[in-house]
Design a protein around this motif. Structure first.
Motif: not given
Lengths: 453, 538
Positions: B113, B116-117, B481, B485, B522, B526, B529-530
Motif C-alpha cells: 500500500l 498508493q499512499w 490495491r 474501497p 485492505t 485504504r 488512509m485516504h
C-alpha cells in the motif's frame, strides 16, 4: 482499579502514537506482525475505558477469536493466544488500532466480563504487592548473615583481581594482546563465582579492549586503572563516606534497593533503549522531572522473548513518584505510584552548550569516578558531518562534541540530521569520555520529542 | 604532585614494570595505600594511572567544530495531518517478508500500500515529517519503483540529507526538482546551471525550460550535445519524449547518425512517433514497398515481400541489421520497417480500408503474425486508438486468436480509461481471470464499478469451482490495491467460510474466507488512509 477515575483527569483519553505503541514490541517480528493487525478488519467488540483499559476480540486462524486486554497505565497485557512473546502481536495490533482510529476502538464503553475479570485481578495483585512491600523482610538477622557472607566472597574476588591486574602491568600490556581473551574470560568467571557481577562485567570489557583498534593500550590502561581503583575502594569501603560507599557497592555489583524518599513530579520520558547480551535485555529509560528539574534513570531487565518492563513511550509525561537508589552520583530510580495515564509532553529540558555538557560530566566524576557518561541536554546544536564521523556543534560553529558510534545511536543519527536540516536543534543524550550519544531531539519546526533510539 | 606524565605511564604499562620501571619521584613509595611498606611497582603505576584517567576525563575539552553544513532549503508545503504521519511510520516499519508467496494470512500487506499512499500524499502536496525521511529513503533504496514518488514527497530536505549518506546516492542521481532551479527565462542562470550543474539538476533544468519554451531548450541541448557522455545523451534524448512535437524533428534527425547505438535507436523511435516527419516518410516508402494487396484470388489478400538487404540508409534510420538469435534476418528487418512507418500509410496503400477491415484481411504465406505484431508496436508507439481497437478485437474473442496478453495490455494503454475498463471487464466475464493480470495492470485505480464487479464475480466463481485462492494470488493482490474501497461492504458476505462441496480442494473454503477477509480489511485500510490524508475542513 478499573473503576471510577480521579476527578479532573481529562487527559486520560489521550491516545498514543504508532511509534509509542511499536516501541513496546519485544522484537522486529512482533512489530511487523502487530502492524498488520492494526487495522479494523480482524477486530470486533473493541472498546476502551477512561481508566486506561483497551480490549477487543481478534479473529485468528481458529474458530474462537482471541481475547486481548491492555491496561495502558502499566502497560500490562493479557491475551488468550498461545504466543510466548510479550506483548503479543494481538496486543500490539489492538493498541495500534486504538492509537490510529478513535472510531474503531470507541471510548467510554464498559468492559465485557472477560476483560473486567482480568482488570480486577490486576488491581487486587497490585494491592497485595503493596502490602507485602510494606511488611519488610522476614528475618533481618538471617539477611544480615547472608550479606556478610557475600561481602567476604566479593573481597576475595577483589583481591584476586588485584593480583591479576598487577601481573598484567608487571608483564606489560603488549603481552596481554598475545595472551588473548581466554585468560580474561576465566577471570570473569571467577568474579561471577565471587558474586561480584560488576567486577565480572569490567573484566569482560578489559578482555575485549586489546582487539579494539588503534589506541587500545591507552584504553586498556585507563580501564585497568579504574578497575584497580574500584578494587581498592571496595577493600576499604568501611572507611568511605556512606554515599560513596553505596556507589562502590553498586559498581561492584551488589544489589541495591530504592530507598527514596519518593519524589513526585511530572516526568518527561526523554529516551528509552534496550541493550542485549543475548540472554538478558537491559532497558534504560531516561526521565526528566518537569518541576524538580531532576534527571533519573530507570533500569529494567527482561529475559529473551520478553520486553523488559516498564514500557514508557518516549515523549509522554507521567505524573508519578520515583524512588532513588542510594549512592553518590547515581541517577538510578524506581518508578513508584503513578497518578494518571501518560499525556503527551512538549518542551525539552533546559539545556546548555557543548562546553557545559563536558563540565557537567567532569563534575559528576567527583561523585562517581567510574562514570562513562552523564545525561545532558544540548541547546542549539547542529549535527555536522566531519572527517572522523559526526559532531554536534554549538550553533556559532565554535565548539563541538564527537558523536559516538555506539549501537543505539546509529539509525537515530540520520533521524537527528533529518530533523535538524542543518539548523540548530535541542538534543538530549549521554555525554562522556567516548563522546556524545544522542538519544532524543526537539526541533523548533516540529512539535514533540523525536526519539533517536 | 608527581611529575610522571601520562605518556610515561602508558609506555611503562605497555612494556611492563619489570622491563621498564616507572620513573617515580623519590618519596612516592611511602604514599601508597599499602601503609608503611614499599608499594609494588605495578600497584604504584595503577594508582597513578587511575588518578590521571579521572583527571583526563574530568578535564575534557570540546573539539573544534568542522564547518557547519549548508542548511536544507526551506520546504513550504503544509505538514501531513497527524494521523497520516502516524500511518506513514507504520507503512515504513513494515518491511517485505523474506518468504514470498504461499499463504498470506488475513491481514493486509502494508508494503503493497506504500506506493498508493505516497502517490496520494504527493497529490495533496504535503511535506512528510523530517524524522520519517531516513526510513523513506531506506524504503526507496530497497525498492526502485518507490523512488520517484518517495523523492518527490521527501522534497528538498530528503535530497539535502541524501548528500551525507552514500547509501542514498541514488536520490541525487535520478531526482528532479529539489535543488532550486533558476527561472526558465533567466537566461544567465539557466546557462550557468546547464554548464556547471549536476546531471540530475541539468535533467530537471532541461524539462523546466522545455515546458516554458521548447525552442530555447533545444538550443541549450544542442549547445553542448557533442561533448556529452553517451549515457547522458541517451537520458537527455529520452526526456524529449515529454511534449514531443514536429519542432523536435530537426534535432532528432541530427541525432540519427550518433556514435552510440542506443542514442540512434531512441532518436529513430522518437521520429517514428512524428508521422509528418521526413523520417516517417522514408520509413513509409520502405514499408509500402514490402506490403501490398493481391486481388487475383477470390478473396483480397495482403502479400508481403520482406526486404532483401539492410542497406546503409536503413541503418542510418535506426534499423538494426543483426537479428536476435533464432529470428530470420528478413522478417526482423520487415518488423522494424512496419513498426516505424506511420499507420496512416496503410489506408491509402491497402485500398482505402479502415483499420478494422485491414486487420481482418487474410495475409499470404504465414506473414500474418509478424505483420500484426509490428502493427501492434506501431499503434502503441504512435498512440493510435483506432488501430489499437482494431488489433485488440472484441473482448469476447478467445485470447489465443488475439495479440497475446502483453501486447493487449500495451494496446489498451492507448485507449481512454473508461474504454480500457469496459474491455477488460468484458474480457474477464468471457474468459475468467487466468490471463487477466497484465490487462488489469493498465486500468485506472480505483477500478470502475463494472470492472470491480467482474473481478469479484470471477473470484467467486473460482472459489465455487473449488480451486485454491493462491492460484489467483496475483489478481487478488491487485484487487486489494485497486478495487474501489467502497466495495468493502458488498464483499463482506464473501468473508464467511463456506460449506465445502464434494469436488472442492480440501480446506479451500477456509483459505478463501481468509483471502476475502484480507481483501476487505485492505479496502477498509485504504479508505482510512485516504480519509486521513484529506485536508481538515476549515
Amino acid at each position: 482499579m478499573a473503576g471510577p477515575t480521579v476527578g479532573g483527569m481529562t487527559e486520560q483519553g489521550v491516545r498514543w502514537t504508532a511509534e509509542q505503541v511499536l516501541a513496546l514490541a519485544p522484537d522486529a517480528a512482533s512489530r511487523k506482525a502487530g502492524g498488520r493487525l492494526g487495522v479494523a478488519g480482524p477486530w470486533s467488540g473493541t472498546g476502551c475505558s477512561d481508566a486506561g483499559a483497551v480490549w477487543g476480540l481478534c479473529k485468528g486462524s481458529g474458530s474462537t477469536p482471541y481475547r486481548t486486554v491492555v491496561d495502558v497505565t502499566g502497560p500490562a497485557y493479557t491475551c488468550s493466544c498461545p504466543s510466548r512473546k510479550f506483548p503479543c502481536k494481538h496486543a500490539l495490533g489492538l493498541l495500534l488500532l486504538w492509537a490510529a482510529d478513535a472510531a474503531a476502538v470507541p471510548a467510554g464503553a464498559s468492559a465485557p466480563d472477560w476483560a473486567e475479570q482480568w482488570l480486577e485481578s490486576r488491581g487486587a495483585r497490585a494491592e497485595a504487592r503493596k502490602r507485602k512491600d510494606d511488611a519488610g523482610p522476614a528475618d533481618p538477622e538471617a539477611a544480615r548473615r547472608r550479606a556478610a557472607a557475600r561481602s567476604a566472597r566479593v573481597t576475595a574476588g577483589a583481591e584476586e583481581l588485584e593480583q591479576r591486574l598487577a601481573d598484567l602491568v608487571r608483564g606489560g600490556l603488549a603481552a596481554a594482546e598475545q595472551a588473548g581473551y581466554g585468560l580474561w574470560e576465566e577471570t570473569a568467571r571467577r568474579m561471577v563465582d565471587a558474586q561480584a557481577p560488576g567486577l565480572a562485567g569490567r573484566v569482560r570489557e578489559l578482555g575485549a579492549l586489546p582487539g579494539s583498534g588503534p589506541g587500545w593500550p591507552v584504553r586498556l590502561l585507563e580501564e585497568s586503572a579504574l578497575t584497580h581503583l574500584l578494587d581498592r575502594a571496595w577493600l576499604g569501603v568501611d572507611r568511605l563516606p556512606e554515599p560513596l560507599a553505596a556507589t562502590v557497592r553498586t559498581r561492584v555489583g551488589l544489589p541495591s534497593s530504592a530507598e527514596g524518599p519518593a519524589v513526585r513530579d511530572r516526568w518527561l520520558v526523554l529516551a528509552q533503549y534496550d541493550t542485549s547480551d543475548g540472554k538478558l535485555t537491559t532497558r534504560r529509560t531516561w526521565l526528566h522531572g518537569r518541576d524538580t528539574g531532576r534527571t533519573a534513570l530507570l533500569l529494567s531487565f527482561g529475559v529473551a522473548g520478553r520486553a523488559p518492563e516498564p514500557t514508557l513511550a518516549v515523549g509522554v509525561v507521567v505524573d508519578a513518584e520515583l524512588l532513588r537508589h542510594p549512592g553518590a552520583g547515581q541517577l538510578r530510580a524506581e518508578l513508584g505510584e503513578r497518578f494518571a495515564a501518560p499525556v503527551p509532553g512538549d518542551a525539552p529540558p533546559p539545556g546548555g552548550t557543548v562546553g557545559d555538557a563536558l563540565t557537567a560530566y567532569g563534575l559528576a566524576l567527583r561523585d562517581d569516578p567510574w562514570l562513562d557518561s552523564w545525561p545532558v541536554t544540548l541547546r542549539d546544536v547542529v549535527p555536522v558531518p566531519a572527517a572522523e564521523g559526526w559532531q554536534l556543534a554549538d550553533a556559532d560553529g565554535g565548539a563541538a562534541l564527537p558523536v559516538t558510534g555506539s549501537a543505539p545511536a546509529r539509525p537515530g543519527l540520520w533521524r537527528l540530521a533529518a530533523v535538524s536540516g542543518g539548523a540548530p536543534v535541542t538534543v538530549f543524550g549521554e555525554c562522556g569520555h567516548r563522546g556524545f550519544t544522542p538519544l532524543a531531539a526537539w526541533s523548533p519546526d516540529a512539535p514533540g520529542t523525536v526519539p533517536l533510539t | 604532585m608527581t611529575t610522571t606524565t601520562w605518556e610515561d605511564l602508558v609506555t611503562s604499562a605497555l612494556l611492563g614494570t619489570d622491563r621498564r620501571p616507572l620513573p617515580l619521584p623519590a618519596g612516592a613509595d611511602a604514599a601508597g595505600p599499602g601503609g608503611g611498606g614499599v608499594v609494588d611497582a605495578p600497584v604504584a603505576l595503577l594508582d597513578a594511572a587511575a588518578v590521571q584517567t579521572v583527571r583526563r576525563r574530568a578535564g575534557l575539552l570540546p573539539a573544534p567544530a568542522a564547518p557547519l553544513p549548508r542548511p536544507a532549503p526551506r520546504d513550504e508545503r503544509p505538514p501531513l495531518p497527524e494521523a497520516a504521519a502516524r500511518r506513514l511510520v507504520q507503512l515504513l516499519a513494515d518491511r517485505p517478508s523474506a518468504s514470498g508467496g504461499g499463504r498470506r494470512g488475513a491481514a493486509p500487506d502494508l508494503t503493497e500500500l506504500l506506493p498508493q499512499w505516497l502517490a496520494a500524499a504527493q497529490a495533496y502536496g504535503y511535506r512528510v515529517p523530517a524524522s520519517a525521511l531516513p526510513a523513506l529513503l531506506d524504503a526507496a533504496r530497497a525498492r526502485t519503483d518507490l523512488r520517484p514518488q518517495a523523492l518527490a514527497l521527501g522534497g528538498p530536505r530528503a535530497l539535502w540529507l541524501a548528500t551525507f549518506n552514500p547509501e542514498w546516492k541514488f536520490a541525487l542521481r535520478g531526482a528532479s526538482g529539489g535543488a532550486a532551479l533558476p527561472a526558465p527565462d533567466d537566461a544567465e542562470g539557466v546557462r550557468r546551471l546547464w554548464e556547471e550543474g549536476l546531471f540530475a539538476e541539468r535533467v530537471a533544468l532541461l524539462a523546466a525550460v522545455r515546458a516554458h519554451d521548447p525552442a530555447v531548450a533545444l538550443d541549450l541541448l544542442a549547445s553542448t550535445w557533442a561533448t556529452e557522455r553517451a549515457e547522458d545523451r541517451l537520458m537527455f534524448l529520452d526526456s524529449l519524449r515529454t511534449g514531443l512535437s514536429a519542432d523536435d524533428e530537426e534535432f532528432l534527425e541530427r541525432a540519427l547518425p550518433d556514435r552510440s547505438r542506443n542514442v540512434r535507436s531512441t532518436a529513430a523511435e522518437l521520429l517514428s512517433a512524428l508521422p509528418g516527419s521526413a523520417f516517417a516518410a522514408r520509413m513509409a516508402a520502405r514499408a509500402a514497398s514490402c506490403v501490398g494487396l493481391d486481388h487475383t484470388g477470390r478473396q483480397v489478400t495482403i502479400t508481403v515481400e520482406a526486404p532483401h538487404e539492410c542497406d546503409a540508409e536503413m541503418q542510418r534510420d535506426g534499423v538494426v541489421p543483426q537479428p536476435p538469435s533464432g529470428r530470420g534476418q528478413r522478417s526482423w528487418w520487415l518488423g522494424q520497417l512496419v513498426e516505424a512507418a506511420p499507420l496512416g500509410l496503410w489506408r491509402e496503400r491497402l485500398g482505402g480500408r479502415a483499420p478494422g477491415e485491414i486487420v481482418a484481411l487474410p495475409v499470404a504465406d504465414d506473414w500474418r503474425e509478424e505483420l500484426h505484431a509490428a502493427w501492434c508496436r506501431a499503434a502503441v508507439r504512435q498512440r493510435d486508438a483506432a488501430w489499437s481497437r482494431a488489433l485488440l478485437g472484441p473482448a469476447s474473442a478467445p485470447p489465443a486468436s488475439g495479440p497475446g496478453a502483453s501486447s493487449s495490455a500495451a494496446l489498451l494503454s492507448t485507449l481512454p480509461h473508461e474504454e480500457r475498463a469496459e474491455w477488460v471487464a468484458a474480457f474477464i466475464a468471457a474468459h475468467g481471470l487466468s490471463e487477466a493480470f497484465q490487462l488489469l495492470g493498465v486500468c485506472a485505480v480505483p477500478w470502475s464499478g463494472a470492472l470491480g464487479r467482474a473481478v469479484v464475480d470471477a473470484l467467486d466463481i473460482a472459489r465455487e469451482a473449488g480451486s485454491y485462492p493462491w492460484s489467483f494470488s496475483g489478481v487478488m493482490g491487485l484487487a486489494e490495491r485497486c478495487l474501489d474501497p467502497r466495495e468493502a461492504n458488498r464483499l463482506e458476505v464473501l468473508t464467511a467460510a463456506s460449506d465445502e462441496g464434494e469436488d472442492t480442494a480440501p480446506g479451500a473454503g477456509g483459505y478463501w474466507a481468509e483471502a476475502f477477509q484480507r481483501l476487505v480489511a485492505t479496502l477498509r485500510l485504504r479508505a482510512a488512509m485516504h480519509a486521513e490524508l484529506s485536508p481538515p475542513e476549515t
